[in-house]
Design a protein around this motif. Structure first.
Motif, PDB file in Angstrom:
ATOM      1  N   THR A 409       0.826  -1.206   0.000  1.00  0.00           N
ATOM      2  CA  THR A 409       0.000   0.000   0.000  1.00  0.00           C
ATOM      3  C   THR A 409       0.860   1.256   0.000  1.00  0.00           C
ATOM      4  O   THR A 409       2.051   1.233   0.318  1.00  0.00           O
ATOM      5  N   ILE A 410       0.206   2.363  -0.339  1.00  0.00           N
ATOM      6  CA  ILE A 410       0.784   3.706  -0.260  1.00  0.00           C
ATOM      7  C   ILE A 410      -0.072   4.496   0.722  1.00  0.00           C
ATOM      8  O   ILE A 410      -1.302   4.445   0.662  1.00  0.00           O
ATOM      9  N   ARG A 411       0.585   5.206   1.615  1.00  0.00           N
ATOM     10  CA  ARG A 411      -0.159   6.016   2.585  1.00  0.00           C
ATOM     11  C   ARG A 411       0.260   7.479   2.486  1.00  0.00           C
ATOM     12  O   ARG A 411       1.431   7.785   2.272  1.00  0.00           O
ATOM     13  N   LEU A 412      -0.723   8.358   2.667  1.00  0.00           N
ATOM     14  CA  LEU A 412      -0.510   9.798   2.694  1.00  0.00           C
ATOM     15  C   LEU A 412      -0.709  10.272   4.126  1.00  0.00           C
ATOM     16  O   LEU A 412      -1.731   9.943   4.762  1.00  0.00           O
ATOM     17  N   TRP A 413       0.272  11.070   4.629  1.00  0.00           N
ATOM     18  CA  TRP A 413       0.256  11.489   6.023  1.00  0.00           C
ATOM     19  C   TRP A 413       0.362  13.008   6.131  1.00  0.00           C
ATOM     20  O   TRP A 413       1.045  13.644   5.342  1.00  0.00           O
ATOM     21  N   GLU A 416       2.282  17.149  10.536  1.00  0.00           N
ATOM     22  CA  GLU A 416       2.104  17.981  11.720  1.00  0.00           C
ATOM     23  C   GLU A 416       1.279  17.295  12.799  1.00  0.00           C
ATOM     24  O   GLU A 416       1.580  17.411  13.983  1.00  0.00           O
ATOM     25  N   CYS A 417       0.241  16.588  12.384  1.00  0.00           N
ATOM     26  CA  CYS A 417      -0.612  15.920  13.378  1.00  0.00           C
ATOM     27  C   CYS A 417      -0.436  14.408  13.388  1.00  0.00           C
ATOM     28  O   CYS A 417      -0.955  13.724  14.282  1.00  0.00           O
ATOM     29  N   GLY A 418       0.275  13.871  12.385  1.00  0.00           N
ATOM     30  CA  GLY A 418       0.524  12.435  12.341  1.00  0.00           C
ATOM     31  C   GLY A 418      -0.625  11.617  11.791  1.00  0.00           C
ATOM     32  O   GLY A 418      -0.578  10.381  11.835  1.00  0.00           O
ATOM     33  N   ALA A 419      -1.648  12.277  11.248  1.00  0.00           N
ATOM     34  CA  ALA A 419      -2.820  11.550  10.755  1.00  0.00           C
ATOM     35  C   ALA A 419      -2.558  10.939   9.384  1.00  0.00           C
ATOM     36  O   ALA A 419      -1.896  11.549   8.536  1.00  0.00           O
ATOM     37  N   CYS A 420      -3.088   9.746   9.158  1.00  0.00           N
ATOM     38  CA  CYS A 420      -3.062   9.124   7.840  1.00  0.00           C
ATOM     39  C   CYS A 420      -4.261   9.643   7.050  1.00  0.00           C
ATOM     40  O   CYS A 420      -5.412   9.459   7.463  1.00  0.00           O
ATOM     41  N   LEU A 421      -3.989  10.309   5.937  1.00  0.00           N
ATOM     42  CA  LEU A 421      -5.043  10.968   5.167  1.00  0.00           C
ATOM     43  C   LEU A 421      -5.704  10.045   4.152  1.00  0.00           C
ATOM     44  O   LEU A 421      -6.870  10.221   3.805  1.00  0.00           O
ATOM     45  N   ARG A 422      -4.965   9.064   3.647  1.00  0.00           N
ATOM     46  CA  ARG A 422      -5.503   8.173   2.610  1.00  0.00           C
ATOM     47  C   ARG A 422      -4.600   6.956   2.462  1.00  0.00           C
ATOM     48  O   ARG A 422      -3.385   7.051   2.654  1.00  0.00           O
ATOM     49  N   VAL A 423      -5.192   5.831   2.127  1.00  0.00           N
ATOM     50  CA  VAL A 423      -4.458   4.606   1.789  1.00  0.00           C
ATOM     51  C   VAL A 423      -4.761   4.269   0.337  1.00  0.00           C
ATOM     52  O   VAL A 423      -5.936   4.172  -0.055  1.00  0.00           O
ATOM     53  N   LEU A 424      -3.709   4.135  -0.477  1.00  0.00           N
ATOM     54  CA  LEU A 424      -3.862   3.789  -1.888  1.00  0.00           C
ATOM     55  C   LEU A 424      -3.502   2.316  -2.070  1.00  0.00           C
ATOM     56  O   LEU A 424      -2.418   1.882  -1.662  1.00  0.00           O
ATOM     57  N   LYS A 451       2.610   3.015 -11.359  1.00  0.00           N
ATOM     58  CA  LYS A 451       1.244   3.532 -11.296  1.00  0.00           C
ATOM     59  C   LYS A 451       1.275   5.052 -11.116  1.00  0.00           C
ATOM     60  O   LYS A 451       2.108   5.584 -10.382  1.00  0.00           O
ATOM     61  N   VAL A 452       0.360   5.707 -11.822  1.00  0.00           N
ATOM     62  CA  VAL A 452       0.192   7.158 -11.731  1.00  0.00           C
ATOM     63  C   VAL A 452      -1.116   7.427 -11.006  1.00  0.00           C
ATOM     64  O   VAL A 452      -2.180   6.940 -11.421  1.00  0.00           O
ATOM     65  N   TRP A 453      -1.054   8.203  -9.917  1.00  0.00           N
ATOM     66  CA  TRP A 453      -2.215   8.472  -9.067  1.00  0.00           C
ATOM     67  C   TRP A 453      -2.542   9.960  -9.090  1.00  0.00           C
ATOM     68  O   TRP A 453      -1.661  10.799  -9.250  1.00  0.00           O
ATOM     69  N   ASP A 454      -3.817  10.269  -8.893  1.00  0.00           N
ATOM     70  CA  ASP A 454      -4.280  11.655  -8.812  1.00  0.00           C
ATOM     71  C   ASP A 454      -4.114  12.131  -7.373  1.00  0.00           C
ATOM     72  O   ASP A 454      -4.867  11.731  -6.481  1.00  0.00           O
ATOM     73  N   LEU A 455      -3.124  13.000  -7.131  1.00  0.00           N
ATOM     74  CA  LEU A 455      -2.843  13.444  -5.768  1.00  0.00           C
ATOM     75  C   LEU A 455      -3.986  14.261  -5.188  1.00  0.00           C
ATOM     76  O   LEU A 455      -4.389  14.057  -4.034  1.00  0.00           O
ATOM     77  N   GLN A 456      -4.507  15.212  -5.954  1.00  0.00           N
ATOM     78  CA  GLN A 456      -5.568  16.068  -5.424  1.00  0.00           C
ATOM     79  C   GLN A 456      -6.811  15.267  -5.063  1.00  0.00           C
ATOM     80  O   GLN A 456      -7.464  15.530  -4.049  1.00  0.00           O
ATOM     81  N   ALA A 457      -7.136  14.271  -5.880  1.00  0.00           N
ATOM     82  CA  ALA A 457      -8.278  13.409  -5.555  1.00  0.00           C
ATOM     83  C   ALA A 457      -7.982  12.579  -4.316  1.00  0.00           C
ATOM     84  O   ALA A 457      -8.867  12.349  -3.475  1.00  0.00           O
ATOM     85  N   ALA A 458      -6.741  12.112  -4.191  1.00  0.00           N
ATOM     86  CA  ALA A 458      -6.377  11.301  -3.025  1.00  0.00           C
ATOM     87  C   ALA A 458      -6.496  12.092  -1.730  1.00  0.00           C
ATOM     88  O   ALA A 458      -6.778  11.521  -0.671  1.00  0.00           O
ATOM     89  N   LEU A 459      -6.294  13.410  -1.798  1.00  0.00           N
ATOM     90  CA  LEU A 459      -6.416  14.257  -0.611  1.00  0.00           C
ATOM     91  C   LEU A 459      -7.860  14.640  -0.312  1.00  0.00           C
ATOM     92  O   LEU A 459      -8.126  15.249   0.730  1.00  0.00           O
ATOM     93  N   ASP A 460      -8.778  14.294  -1.205  1.00  0.00           N
ATOM     94  CA  ASP A 460     -10.199  14.592  -1.018  1.00  0.00           C
ATOM     95  C   ASP A 460     -10.879  13.347  -0.454  1.00  0.00           C
ATOM     96  O   ASP A 460     -11.010  12.339  -1.144  1.00  0.00           O
ATOM     97  N   PRO A 461     -11.316  13.371   0.798  1.00  0.00           N
ATOM     98  CA  PRO A 461     -11.918  12.165   1.390  1.00  0.00           C
ATOM     99  C   PRO A 461     -13.195  11.713   0.699  1.00  0.00           C
ATOM    100  O   PRO A 461     -13.620  10.566   0.862  1.00  0.00           O
ATOM    101  N   ALA A 465     -12.265   5.489  -4.086  1.00  0.00           N
ATOM    102  CA  ALA A 465     -10.957   4.850  -4.235  1.00  0.00           C
ATOM    103  C   ALA A 465     -10.715   4.385  -5.659  1.00  0.00           C
ATOM    104  O   ALA A 465      -9.574   4.373  -6.137  1.00  0.00           O
ATOM    105  N   SER A 466     -11.789   4.020  -6.370  1.00  0.00           N
ATOM    106  CA  SER A 466     -11.651   3.488  -7.725  1.00  0.00           C
ATOM    107  C   SER A 466     -11.206   4.541  -8.738  1.00  0.00           C
ATOM    108  O   SER A 466     -10.790   4.202  -9.847  1.00  0.00           O
ATOM    109  N   THR A 467     -11.271   5.829  -8.362  1.00  0.00           N
ATOM    110  CA  THR A 467     -10.924   6.907  -9.306  1.00  0.00           C
ATOM    111  C   THR A 467      -9.498   7.423  -9.100  1.00  0.00           C
ATOM    112  O   THR A 467      -9.057   8.293  -9.847  1.00  0.00           O
ATOM    113  N   LEU A 468      -8.775   6.915  -8.128  1.00  0.00           N
ATOM    114  CA  LEU A 468      -7.503   7.515  -7.740  1.00  0.00           C
ATOM    115  C   LEU A 468      -6.353   7.120  -8.650  1.00  0.00           C
ATOM    116  O   LEU A 468      -5.461   7.917  -8.914  1.00  0.00           O
TER     117      LEU A 468
END
Length: 527
Positions: A409-413, A416-424, A451-461, A465-468
């Motif tokens: 997996t790929i994770r976005l963090w 500053e707060c240590g939160a995981c924003l998204r799992v790809l 793989k090429v992922w859409d970063l802005q979409a990944a940051l949008d909760p 997941a199928s569109t990332l």
């Protein structure tokens, strides 16, 4: 009311019996005005004096009014307006509105202030600039003589890397950032150039989305080993670190090997270079500093007890990490004057990757954790937990950390707060390398896929997941070890001993199927 104004008002009202009475009546509230408040229109009526008296009184009032100072005139008009009813206010407003409008773009050049008019219009975007040209001939003249289309393109080149890259590759940068000379085309050239640039940008974006590319391949075959562990490139060259202990420098245009640097006694696992030096880390546990043009070894750092797995340097600071579970922070006064500042410990397994900026040093390990340290003090800040298996790669920039793991997996963090924003999710094996910019994440894995992922979409909760994942690129026949990309291309290296250049700008569409294009191959046979 001031005494002077009171005297003038009395003088006006005492001019004659009939005239003064008529004027008083005209200034007084209309006693016979009828207002009907309902869902329908407001209806009003008022008593009008005879035309003869009104004209005489009006002329006399205007004559007196003209004799007063501007301040007195304003005060008198304010008093008149305060005695009027609502519909009269509306009528006055409609009368005043066009009088208050000014075509300042036309008026400024008439006062010799063309530069101010040009400066105002220079803040417009392309659509607004097109509209401004259609206002009148004077606006069009200001835009043309001010070279505002040229200034708009220059502003975009300064602020957007895609525009800057296109200006260099298509060679219209030579017409920018120059004062008016015979070599500078007229404003019409830039006006027609702008839509062509927009078309180029749309084409490039479509190529990324659809996976259309031109593929170039460098075969790095060696006699005794196989694999390209690391690379970095610029417009002129590609520098790669190989499993056969060597560093190879390639011409980016011809794909020929220009130089081979030898000295490490183990595989070259990581590297970074700038305009002066190449710094490499090896499984022989050393860090070497090379002169970028001559290939001469300038320095060898012996500190780590096991393989140096990753390194980064910038602004006089270098950070290295190792299989020995430690992180070393170095001060780089010069290529030959490098001293150890601090050793950071805390990971319970090999430290596979590090990154840093002025605020934080970020490290990731086989112990499944990401640790954050203060760059200035080297003090520990926090741990990011979430991956289920060891972490192989990460990148940190502008508060965002993106990491790849052997849990596939790929994770976005948020650092500053240590939160995981998204799992790809999408890779089928260990995610070995990862890079991102402000639009995309590009990842490479041991499944041989990029793989090429859409970063802005990944940051949008809210984004499904199928569109990332925008595209999956499959050309490598072995594990993908390292990649780098920009607006126009991806360059990747693999266990299959190749370096691939995926070009999304210069794409031939003649008879090509989507996502694939013929490749140009250069094979280097080591002696």
């Amino acid at each position: 009311m001031e005494p002077e104004m009171e005297d003038k008002t009395l003088e006006l009202m005492n001019t004659s019996g009939m005239e003064s009475q008529s004027l008083v009546d005209d200034l007084s509230p209309k006693k016979n005005t009828v207002l009907k408040l309902s869902n329908g229109p407001v209806v009003g009526s008022r008593k009008r004096p005879s035309e003869g008296n009104y004209e005489k009184e009006k002329e006399h009032c205007i004559a007196l009014f003209d004799q007063w100072s501007e301040a007195d005139q304003v005060e008198f008009v304010e008093r008149l307006i305060s005695r009027m009813c609502h519909y009269q206010h509306g009528h006055i407003n409609s009368y005043l509105k066009p009088m208050l409008q000014r075509d300042f773009i036309t008026a400024l050049p008439a006062q010799g202030l063309d530069h101010i008019a040009e400066n105002i219009l220079s803040f417009l975007d392309a659509r607004s600039l097109c509209s401004a040209e259609l206002v009148c001939k004077e606006w069009q003249r200001v835009i043309s003589e001010g070279m505002l289309w040229k200034k708009l393109i220059e502003r975009m080149v300064r602020t957007d890397p895609l525009w800057k890259g296109l200006s260099e590759r298509h060679q219209w940068e030579k017409y920018l950032f120059k004062n008016r000379t015979a070599e500078v085309p007229p404003n019409s050239y830039y006006h027609s150039l702008y839509p062509k640039i927009i078309q180029d940008i749309e084409t490039i974006e479509a190529n990324w989305r659809c996976g259309r590319h031109n593929l170039q391949r460098i075969q790095c075959r060696s006699e005794n080993s196989k694999g390209v562990y690391c690379l970095q490139y610029d417009d002129d060259k590609i520098i790669s670190g190989l499993r056969d202990n060597s560093i190879k420098i390639w011409d980016k245009q011809s794909l020929e090997c220009l130089k081979i640097l030898t000295g490490h006694t183990g595989s070259v696992l990581c590297l970074q270079y700038d305009e002066r030096v190449i710094v490499t880390g090896s499984s022989d546990s050393t860090v070497r500093v090379w002169e970028v043009t001559t290939g001469e070894v300038l320095n060898t750092l012996i500190h780590h007890n096991e393989a140096v797995l990753h390194l980064r340097f910038a602004n006089g600071l270098m950070v290295t990490c190792s299989k020995d579970r430690s992180i070393a922070v170095w001060d780089m006064a010069s290529p030959t004057d490098i001293s150890l500042r601090r050793v950071l410990v805390g990971h319970r397994a090999a430290v596979n990757v590090v990154d840093f900026d002025d605020k934080y040093i970020v490290s990731a390990s086989g112990d499944r954790t990401i640790k954050v340290w203060s760059t200035s003090t080297c003090e520990f800040v926090r741990t990011l937990n979430g991956h289920k298996r060891g972490i192989a790669c990460l990148q940190y920039r502008d508060r965002l950390v993106v990491s790849g793991s052997s849990d596939n997996t790929i994770r976005l963090w948020d650092i500053e707060c240590g939160a995981c924003l998204r799992v790809l999710e999408g890779h089928e094996e260990l995610v070995r390398c990862i890079r991102f910019d402000n639009k995309r994440i590009v990842s490479g894995a041991y499944d041989g896929k990029i793989k090429v992922w859409d970063l802005q979409a990944a940051l949008d909760p809210r984004a499904p997941a199928s569109t990332l994942c925008l595209r999956t690129l499959v050309e490598h026949s072995g594990r993908v070890f390292r990649l780098q990309f920009d607006e126009f291309q991806i360059i990747s290296s693999s266990h299959d001993d190749t370096i691939l250049i995926w070009d999304f700008l210069n794409v031939s569409t003649n008879g090509q199927s989507e996502g694939r294009s013929p490749s140009r191959t250069y094979t280097y046979i080591s002696r």
